[in-house]
Design a protein around this motif. Sequence first.
Motif, PDB file in Angstrom:
ATOM      1  N   THR A  76       8.294   2.806  -1.473  1.00 39.45           N
ATOM      2  CA  THR A  76       7.595   2.270  -0.245  1.00 39.45           C
ATOM      3  C   THR A  76       7.741   3.267   1.009  1.00 39.45           C
ATOM      4  O   THR A  76       7.015   3.785   1.602  1.00 39.45           O
ATOM      5  CB  THR A  76       8.210   0.907   0.098  1.00 39.45           C
ATOM      6  N   SER A  77       8.862   3.379   1.208  1.00 38.15           N
ATOM      7  CA  SER A  77       9.362   4.348   2.436  1.00 38.15           C
ATOM      8  C   SER A  77       8.551   5.894   1.970  1.00 38.15           C
ATOM      9  O   SER A  77       8.217   6.254   3.142  1.00 38.15           O
ATOM     10  CB  SER A  77      10.891   4.576   2.489  1.00 38.15           C
ATOM     11  N   LEU A  78       8.708   6.184   0.941  1.00 40.84           N
ATOM     12  CA  LEU A  78       8.026   7.300   0.439  1.00 40.84           C
ATOM     13  C   LEU A  78       6.583   7.563   0.863  1.00 40.84           C
ATOM     14  O   LEU A  78       6.159   8.528   1.529  1.00 40.84           O
ATOM     15  CB  LEU A  78       8.324   7.968  -0.864  1.00 40.84           C
ATOM     16  N   GLY A  79       5.936   6.404   0.690  1.00 44.06           N
ATOM     17  CA  GLY A  79       4.527   6.493   0.846  1.00 44.06           C
ATOM     18  C   GLY A  79       4.188   6.505   2.467  1.00 44.06           C
ATOM     19  O   GLY A  79       3.174   6.982   2.859  1.00 44.06           O
ATOM     20  N   ALA A  80       4.943   5.838   3.280  1.00 50.99           N
ATOM     21  CA  ALA A  80       5.007   5.898   4.592  1.00 50.99           C
ATOM     22  C   ALA A  80       5.086   7.425   5.209  1.00 50.99           C
ATOM     23  O   ALA A  80       4.268   7.806   6.032  1.00 50.99           O
ATOM     24  CB  ALA A  80       5.881   4.917   5.592  1.00 50.99           C
ATOM     25  N   ALA A  81       6.097   8.105   4.271  1.00 52.36           N
ATOM     26  CA  ALA A  81       6.250   9.428   4.785  1.00 52.36           C
ATOM     27  C   ALA A  81       5.272  10.409   4.441  1.00 52.36           C
ATOM     28  O   ALA A  81       4.712  11.236   5.192  1.00 52.36           O
ATOM     29  CB  ALA A  81       7.795  10.033   4.292  1.00 52.36           C
ATOM     30  N   ILE A  82       4.458   9.869   3.213  1.00 51.49           N
ATOM     31  CA  ILE A  82       3.477  10.896   2.803  1.00 51.49           C
ATOM     32  C   ILE A  82       2.243  10.625   3.539  1.00 51.49           C
ATOM     33  O   ILE A  82       1.572  11.559   4.155  1.00 51.49           O
ATOM     34  CB  ILE A  82       2.925  10.498   1.376  1.00 51.49           C
ATOM     35  N   ALA A  83       1.954   9.365   4.164  1.00 45.83           N
ATOM     36  CA  ALA A  83       0.805   9.047   5.170  1.00 45.83           C
ATOM     37  C   ALA A  83       0.949   9.829   6.429  1.00 45.83           C
ATOM     38  O   ALA A  83       0.119  10.570   7.029  1.00 45.83           O
ATOM     39  CB  ALA A  83       0.810   7.600   5.478  1.00 45.83           C
ATOM     40  N   ALA A  84       2.601   9.771   6.898  1.00 48.03           N
ATOM     41  CA  ALA A  84       2.715  10.743   8.016  1.00 48.03           C
ATOM     42  C   ALA A  84       2.370  12.092   8.103  1.00 48.03           C
ATOM     43  O   ALA A  84       2.121  12.897   8.604  1.00 48.03           O
ATOM     44  CB  ALA A  84       4.173  10.331   8.750  1.00 48.03           C
ATOM     45  N   GLY A  85       3.139  12.612   6.776  1.00 50.73           N
ATOM     46  CA  GLY A  85       2.941  14.085   6.486  1.00 50.73           C
ATOM     47  C   GLY A  85       1.551  14.539   6.170  1.00 50.73           C
ATOM     48  O   GLY A  85       1.488  15.802   6.723  1.00 50.73           O
ATOM     49  N   LEU A 123      -0.539  -3.695  -7.386  1.00 51.51           N
ATOM     50  CA  LEU A 123      -1.767  -3.200  -6.722  1.00 51.51           C
ATOM     51  C   LEU A 123      -2.320  -2.181  -7.849  1.00 51.51           C
ATOM     52  O   LEU A 123      -1.692  -1.271  -8.635  1.00 51.51           O
ATOM     53  CB  LEU A 123      -1.407  -2.424  -5.764  1.00 51.51           C
ATOM     54  N   TYR A 124      -3.575  -2.397  -7.854  1.00 49.29           N
ATOM     55  CA  TYR A 124      -4.549  -1.544  -8.785  1.00 49.29           C
ATOM     56  C   TYR A 124      -5.671  -0.862  -8.175  1.00 49.29           C
ATOM     57  O   TYR A 124      -6.368  -1.541  -7.350  1.00 49.29           O
ATOM     58  CB  TYR A 124      -5.225  -2.560  -9.930  1.00 49.29           C
ATOM     59  N   ASN A 125      -5.343   0.441  -8.159  1.00 54.42           N
ATOM     60  CA  ASN A 125      -6.508   1.478  -7.628  1.00 54.42           C
ATOM     61  C   ASN A 125      -7.949   1.141  -7.928  1.00 54.42           C
ATOM     62  O   ASN A 125      -8.068   1.443  -9.026  1.00 54.42           O
ATOM     63  CB  ASN A 125      -6.098   2.738  -7.477  1.00 54.42           C
ATOM     64  N   VAL A 126      -8.882   0.738  -7.231  1.00 57.20           N
ATOM     65  CA  VAL A 126     -10.263   0.575  -7.849  1.00 57.20           C
ATOM     66  C   VAL A 126     -11.339   1.540  -7.132  1.00 57.20           C
ATOM     67  O   VAL A 126     -12.469   1.516  -7.423  1.00 57.20           O
ATOM     68  CB  VAL A 126     -11.012  -0.932  -7.618  1.00 57.20           C
ATOM     69  N   GLY A 127     -10.687   2.550  -6.575  1.00 56.12           N
ATOM     70  CA  GLY A 127     -11.592   3.583  -5.704  1.00 56.12           C
ATOM     71  C   GLY A 127     -12.160   3.151  -4.593  1.00 56.12           C
ATOM     72  O   GLY A 127     -11.855   2.389  -3.951  1.00 56.12           O
ATOM     73  N   SER A 163       0.843  -1.382  -0.016  1.00 56.94           N
ATOM     74  CA  SER A 163      -0.010  -0.084   0.180  1.00 56.94           C
ATOM     75  C   SER A 163       0.781   1.304  -0.086  1.00 56.94           C
ATOM     76  O   SER A 163       0.698   2.130  -0.816  1.00 56.94           O
ATOM     77  CB  SER A 163      -1.021   0.167   1.044  1.00 56.94           C
ATOM     78  N   ALA A 164       1.987   1.226   0.632  1.00 56.65           N
ATOM     79  CA  ALA A 164       2.817   2.410   1.080  1.00 56.65           C
ATOM     80  C   ALA A 164       3.553   2.620  -0.432  1.00 56.65           C
ATOM     81  O   ALA A 164       3.674   3.677  -1.006  1.00 56.65           O
ATOM     82  CB  ALA A 164       3.982   2.055   1.986  1.00 56.65           C
ATOM     83  N   ALA A 165       3.814   1.615  -1.026  1.00 55.70           N
ATOM     84  CA  ALA A 165       4.385   1.857  -2.545  1.00 55.70           C
ATOM     85  C   ALA A 165       3.225   2.491  -3.620  1.00 55.70           C
ATOM     86  O   ALA A 165       3.840   3.302  -4.427  1.00 55.70           O
ATOM     87  CB  ALA A 165       4.934   0.366  -3.042  1.00 55.70           C
ATOM     88  N   GLN A 214       2.097   7.741  -6.217  1.00 52.26           N
ATOM     89  CA  GLN A 214       0.971   8.494  -6.343  1.00 52.26           C
ATOM     90  C   GLN A 214      -0.274   7.993  -7.045  1.00 52.26           C
ATOM     91  O   GLN A 214      -0.635   8.481  -8.147  1.00 52.26           O
ATOM     92  CB  GLN A 214       1.242   9.774  -6.945  1.00 52.26           C
ATOM     93  N   GLY A 215      -0.422   6.597  -6.886  1.00 52.16           N
ATOM     94  CA  GLY A 215      -1.452   5.979  -7.393  1.00 52.16           C
ATOM     95  C   GLY A 215      -2.816   6.287  -6.815  1.00 52.16           C
ATOM     96  O   GLY A 215      -3.430   5.314  -6.094  1.00 52.16           O
ATOM     97  N   PHE A 216      -3.321   7.625  -6.900  1.00 54.74           N
ATOM     98  CA  PHE A 216      -4.564   8.023  -6.076  1.00 54.74           C
ATOM     99  C   PHE A 216      -5.877   8.092  -6.935  1.00 54.74           C
ATOM    100  O   PHE A 216      -6.751   8.267  -6.230  1.00 54.74           O
ATOM    101  CB  PHE A 216      -4.336   9.485  -5.595  1.00 54.74           C
ATOM    102  N   SER A 217      -5.602   7.636  -8.200  1.00 56.86           N
ATOM    103  CA  SER A 217      -6.911   7.611  -9.175  1.00 56.86           C
ATOM    104  C   SER A 217      -7.209   6.227  -9.409  1.00 56.86           C
ATOM    105  O   SER A 217      -6.243   5.390  -9.632  1.00 56.86           O
ATOM    106  CB  SER A 217      -6.571   8.403 -10.278  1.00 56.86           C
ATOM    107  N   PRO A 218      -8.596   5.874  -9.493  1.00 56.40           N
ATOM    108  CA  PRO A 218      -8.880   4.654  -9.776  1.00 56.40           C
ATOM    109  C   PRO A 218      -8.435   4.395 -11.260  1.00 56.40           C
ATOM    110  O   PRO A 218      -8.307   5.022 -11.956  1.00 56.40           O
ATOM    111  CB  PRO A 218     -10.420   4.858  -9.885  1.00 56.40           C
ATOM    112  N   GLY A 219      -7.629   3.128 -11.339  1.00 53.85           N
ATOM    113  CA  GLY A 219      -7.234   2.898 -12.579  1.00 53.85           C
ATOM    114  C   GLY A 219      -5.374   2.796 -12.591  1.00 53.85           C
ATOM    115  O   GLY A 219      -4.909   2.431 -13.280  1.00 53.85           O
TER     116      GLY A 219
END
Length: 522
Positions: A455-464, A286-290, A261-263, A268-273
């Motif tokens: 992956t580490s960047l994703g954890a930092a983004i969640a914390a930020g 991982l594939y974002n489905v909304g 999930s962090a990766a 920046q996989g924030f959009s469905p698709g």
Amino acid sequence: MANETDLQKWFIGAIDQGTTSTRFLIFDGTGNPVASHQIEFTQMYPQSGWHEHNPEELVSSVEECIEKATEAFVGLGHQISDIKAIGITNQRETTLVWDWETGEPLHNAIAWPDTRTKGLVRELKGQEGADDLQQICGLPLSTYPSSVKLLWLLRNVDRVRDAYENGRLAFGTPDTWLLYRLNGGKNKNLFVTDTTNASRTMFMNLHTIQYDEKVLKFFGIDRTKLHLPKIVPSSCPDSFGTIAHGALKGLRVTGCLGDQSAALVGQQGFSPGAAKNTYGTGCFLLYNVGEKPVLSTHGLLATVAYDFGQQRKPVYALEGSIAVAGSAVKFLMNNMGFFTHSHKISDLAATVDDNGGCVFVTAFSGLFAPYWIDDAKGTIFGITQYTQRGHIARATLEATCFQTKAILDAMEKDSGHKLSLLAVDGGMSNSELCMQTQANIIGIPVDRPAMRETTSLGAAIAAGFAVGVWKEFEELKQINQKGRTKFEPNIAQEDSAKMFKKWSRAVEMCRGWLDASESGDF
């Protein structure tokens, strides 16, 4: 929205506790790592198919990485007070148990690739209600989720069973264990997990984001005897506590995500698709489905992609998991002596023009998505006297690429959409040959960032997000965009289809290597 100058003065720490190594990175607000430290830790294989970690070593490796990276950060002229928060990301499904009253681990951690539960899974599949599980929690019954690992411990380890019967058994995945210990252990008794990690235990209802009584009953778990961590959003200013000791004592942990999930967040996989593939020890697409889960009918998992709280709904993903990716490269290096450093596999593979007719089905732990074949073993087909080490090296890289294609095909069927681009990261993505092969096999471009610590960047983004470094996903669009490499397919589709057909035949031929009377422990 903060300007770039401000963002370069704001820092976020990221603990990345993976399957074979632990690292701690400190990122600035533009997503650039400014200091880091990494340690490999002990892999234990007590029997064939068993894979364990020492719970204390997981903690000590995190603590050492924090100390060393912080020392480097201060050495660059920064202040510890410039670090706004810490995020954590971790290997998922790995199962830990400890005594609720003393905080003492009751067994080694059973790592996610461990297959000792094969017989148990076969038994559970025959149990009433087995067919309903995937609709509730998104995961099929396999050796993969934490639930079957916990059940094995309850059945086979006296200390674990005694603690359970006395109501003293605490269960958690690595995020829960590390947060518990980093917060001071039994003195604070912080006992939480985030939504993404909870969705990998097989105990959580994907729709309600709560533990599901029907599922717990299926596994024979009595809630009054087992301590289960509280499920909280992945980004939260006050759920994950503060560091109790060391250089960063008093600093808040405000983000927590399972590594895949962090990766996705780091890419920046924030959009469905949007989709990403991480080539680590295993390989995870991982594939974002909304905002609504899509339950797969083609062998994939449904999971929580991320949950940033603050009135936002959880976002879901389809996931395809490949058990063996980088670990196959390590196998050629450590077990076969093909090369001395894992990155040398590309050089060896480049000594030949193709795989020479070799196909390597790297089913060391059975085959995961979309096949779910527990009774397969690693098998190399097509060996002749012509076969050289280079052919086997190339076939090893191709194995991951073929499995990725199988997963993408399944995702297209489940979602009704064909992917137009695949974002990649992880160790094997460093190989130009592997990424070009991947583009050729899937027939769409592969997009690789220059800074691959996503992956580490994703954890930092969640914390930020939890502490206001960023407030909207829109603000992250420019993070880690410089110097990306795009690999375009450069072979004919017919050639790619022929290669994949041969791979699919090899998969069918390795099915059923073990019969039901064999445990596979040889």
